[in-house]
Scaffold this motif. Structure first.
Motif, mmCIF file in Angstrom:
data_model
loop_
_atom_site.group_PDB
_atom_site.id
_atom_site.type_symbol
_atom_site.label_atom_id
_atom_site.label_comp_id
_atom_site.label_asym_id
_atom_site.label_seq_id
_atom_site.Cartn_x
_atom_site.Cartn_y
_atom_site.Cartn_z
ATOM 1 N N SER A 156 -6.819 14.201 7.010
ATOM 2 C CA SER A 156 -5.561 13.689 6.479
ATOM 3 C C SER A 156 -4.931 14.733 5.569
ATOM 4 C CB SER A 156 -5.791 12.385 5.706
ATOM 5 O OG SER A 156 -6.335 11.382 6.537
ATOM 6 N N GLY A 157 -3.608 14.821 5.611
ATOM 7 C CA GLY A 157 -2.915 15.782 4.751
ATOM 8 C C GLY A 157 -1.587 16.197 5.346
ATOM 9 N N ASN A 158 -0.952 17.164 4.704
ATOM 10 C CA ASN A 158 0.339 17.699 5.136
ATOM 11 C C ASN A 158 0.131 19.015 5.891
ATOM 12 O OD1 ASN A 158 1.968 15.651 3.963
ATOM 13 N ND2 ASN A 158 1.739 16.609 1.959
ATOM 14 N N TYR A 159 0.716 19.086 7.086
ATOM 15 C CA TYR A 159 0.581 20.255 7.959
ATOM 16 C C TYR A 159 1.939 20.922 8.130
ATOM 17 C CZ TYR A 159 -4.084 18.566 9.237
ATOM 18 O OH TYR A 159 -5.387 18.152 9.209
ATOM 19 N N SER A 160 1.902 22.219 8.390
ATOM 20 C CA SER A 160 3.109 22.980 8.714
ATOM 21 C C SER A 160 2.686 24.148 9.609
ATOM 22 C CB SER A 160 3.803 23.499 7.451
ATOM 23 O OG SER A 160 2.938 24.362 6.722
ATOM 24 N N CYS A 161 3.662 24.869 10.130
ATOM 25 C CA CYS A 161 3.334 26.003 11.001
ATOM 26 C C CYS A 161 4.347 27.126 10.772
ATOM 27 C CB CYS A 161 3.312 25.591 12.471
ATOM 28 S SG CYS A 161 4.931 25.112 13.155
ATOM 29 N N VAL A 162 3.924 28.329 11.103
ATOM 30 C CA VAL A 162 4.787 29.521 11.055
ATOM 31 C C VAL A 162 4.532 30.327 12.322
ATOM 32 C CG1 VAL A 162 4.826 29.663 8.530
ATOM 33 C CG2 VAL A 162 3.027 30.866 9.804
#
Length: 343
Positions: free
Chosen positions: A179-185
């Motif tokens: 569980s948590g906050n995800y992002s991508c680059v």
């Protein structure tokens, strides 16, 4: 020459150090990060390298585990790339440890941000597989690598290389720790390692499940069923007790009513003999009769029923006995005297 050879043969090999970036190896332009190099060795010197270029060195701390920190401030695009650290003994720089695993430092802000979406929406159940898709804008060409980031992690948790506009990241058999906050680059695979802005964060929530056969699940299920059974049993017991009470009251009242009715119908007016007035035996004794109490007076009926056999109660009209026969009229009963008559 011989002493140096003996020194090399007698020297213990140096352990491989570890390197990590804090707070993260993916940082925006102008920020500050710290590269921490750690190894379980004493009296050694740590060296930080970017590729084949040695940047800085620092002696280890006086502890069981050696630690050296290298601070990079006001990050620029030129500082992006692979970093390693190594250590060597004092006075013998030619004796080096194996290099650490490389840490790729990415400085974001060169390209527009991508988008990140999840195929499963809402809350994810523990044990499921979650697929996240990162998609870059269409005006970027060339060999591109995507990195999946998670808030709190010190670096990318997954890397994908593709020539297309999008790629998928898979989280296998997720747990509550996922569980948590995800992002991508997305970034270039070679120098100067231009990197996009990070995507908007995507929150993943994993819901833990309790197995039906587990002790926790069995205890919870039996507890709820047990409470329901206890409540139903209590209601049934109360209802049964109430019905028994009503039936016993009805039977008891009916028995008392029959007893009173039988007593009133079977007894005829009786003559009363007194010592003080024997001459009044010839008078009309119809006024001196046995009077029965109303059937509703349950207390008196019960008390009479409990008297021993051979005892009869008679209700005497004193006024009727004292007056002459001609003046006898029906008078309301005022005073009642009960005498015991032996049979």
């Amino acid at each position: 020459m011989m002493p140096q050879l003996l020194t090399l043969l007698c020297t213990e090999p140096l352990p491989k150090p570890s390197l990590r970036a804090w707070p993260s190896s993916v940082a925006p332009r102008g920020s500050n990060i710290t590269l921490q190099c750690r190894a379980p060795a004493k009296d050694v010197v740590f060296a930080l390298r970017k590729g084949n270029i040695r940047l800085n060195s620092s002696p280890s701390l006086a502890s069981t585990e050696g630690l050296a920190e290298f601070h990079l401030t006001d990050l620029k695009n030129s500082q992006a790339g692979d970093y390693i650290c190594e250590l060597y003994r004092r006075g013998a720089p030619s004796i080096r440890s194996p290099p650490s695993d490389p840490v790729l430092l990415l400085v974001t802000g060169d390209w527009p941000k991508p988008s990140l979406q999840a195929q499963q929406r809402g809350v994810v159940t523990a044990g499921d597989n979650v697929t996240l898709q990162c998609q870059r804008p269409g005006n970027v060409f060339g060999l591109i690598r995507f990195a999946l980031l998670k808030a709190g992690a010190t670096g990318p948790i997954q890397l994908r290389t593709t020539v297309g506009k999008e790629t998928d990241f898979s989280l296998q058999t997720v747990t509550a720790q996922d569980s948590g906050n995800y992002s991508c680059v997305y970034f270039q695979t070679q120098a100067p390692f231009w990197t996009s802005l990070p995507s908007d964060p995507l929150e993943i929530r994993v819901r833990e499940t309790i197995e039906r056969n587990s002790p926790e699940g069995a205890e919870t299920g039996l507890g709820a069923v047990g409470i329901a059974l206890v409540a139903v049993s209590a209601l049934l017991i109360l209802l049964g007790a109430f019905l028994v009470y009503r039936c016993s009251r009805r039977r008891h009242g009916a028995a008392l009513h029959k007893m009173a009715k039988r007593s009133c119908s079977s007894k005829e007016p009786e003559k009363v003999e007194t010592r003080d007035q024997p001459e009044k035996e010839s008078r009309d004794t119809s006024a001196a009769t046995v009077s029965c109490l109303p059937a509703s007076d349950e207390a008196s009926q019960v008390s009479r029923a409990e008297e021993p056999y051979g005892v009869t109660y008679a209700e005497l009209d004193i006024r009727a006995l004292n007056e002459a026969p001609s003046s006898q009229v029906e008078q309301p009963l005022e005073t009642c005297v009960y005498l015991t008559l032996k049979t």
